[in-house]
Design a protein around this motif. Structure first.
Motif, mmCIF file in Angstrom:
data_model
loop_
_atom_site.group_PDB
_atom_site.id
_atom_site.type_symbol
_atom_site.label_atom_id
_atom_site.label_comp_id
_atom_site.label_asym_id
_atom_site.label_seq_id
_atom_site.Cartn_x
_atom_site.Cartn_y
_atom_site.Cartn_z
ATOM 1 N N UNK A 38 31.463 43.804 38.583
ATOM 2 C CA UNK A 38 32.580 43.185 39.311
ATOM 3 C C UNK A 38 33.038 41.880 38.683
ATOM 4 N N UNK A 39 34.279 41.523 38.941
ATOM 5 C CA UNK A 39 34.774 40.195 38.598
ATOM 6 C C UNK A 39 34.167 39.217 39.609
ATOM 7 N N UNK A 40 34.121 37.954 39.277
ATOM 8 C CA UNK A 40 33.519 36.968 40.184
ATOM 9 C C UNK A 40 34.174 36.901 41.566
ATOM 10 N N UNK A 41 35.446 37.234 41.693
ATOM 11 C CA UNK A 41 36.128 37.148 42.980
ATOM 12 C C UNK A 41 35.831 38.320 43.900
ATOM 13 N N UNK A 43 33.415 40.198 46.206
ATOM 14 C CA UNK A 43 32.164 39.974 46.936
ATOM 15 C C UNK A 43 31.245 41.183 46.798
ATOM 16 N N UNK A 44 29.950 40.935 46.942
ATOM 17 C CA UNK A 44 28.956 41.997 46.766
ATOM 18 C C UNK A 44 29.191 43.184 47.694
ATOM 19 N N UNK A 45 29.489 42.906 48.975
ATOM 20 C CA UNK A 45 29.678 44.011 49.913
ATOM 21 C C UNK A 45 30.916 44.838 49.560
ATOM 22 N N UNK A 46 31.974 44.187 49.057
ATOM 23 C CA UNK A 46 33.167 44.912 48.628
ATOM 24 C C UNK A 46 32.866 45.722 47.370
ATOM 25 N N UNK A 47 32.107 45.146 46.456
ATOM 26 C CA UNK A 47 31.729 45.868 45.236
ATOM 27 C C UNK A 47 30.967 47.144 45.590
ATOM 28 N N UNK A 48 30.036 47.043 46.509
ATOM 29 C CA UNK A 48 29.271 48.223 46.928
ATOM 30 C C UNK A 48 30.190 49.296 47.507
#
Length: 95
Positions: A38-41, A43-48
């Motif tokens: 993921x890009x830094x912007x 969030x982990x939960x969105x990436x998942x």
């Protein structure tokens, strides 16, 4: 005012801006998906959630169909208006 738009151009400009923004966002997510990070912007939960979405069979099928359509210069659909129908595009242009 210095810059005055002719009547009717606002909608076209707005539409063009959104089309370009959507393409840039699609390209960005394509790049992110290919890198697998993921890009830094993001969030982990969105990436998942994104990773889960990209793993779904429906997404994989759509991705393959679109890949074949892009590779085809004959056959398939050469319509490049996205999900917008010809009629809707014509109506917008008439306005």
């Amino acid at each position: 005012s210095f810059f005055r738009l002719q009547r009717g151009y606002e909608g076209r400009i707005y539409s063009s801006w959104w089309q370009r923004a959507a393409k840039r966002l699609r390209d960005l997510f394509h790049e992110i998906r290919n890198k697998g990070a993921p890009h830094p912007w993001i969030r982990d939960n969105l990436w998942d959630q994104l990773v889960e979405f990209w793993r779904q069979e429906d997404f994989k099928k759509l991705k393959e169909v679109n890949k074949q359509n892009r590779a085809s210069s004959t056959g398939g659909s050469l319509h490049t208006g996205g999900s917008t129908t010809y009629e809707a595009t014509r109506d917008r242009m008439v306005r």
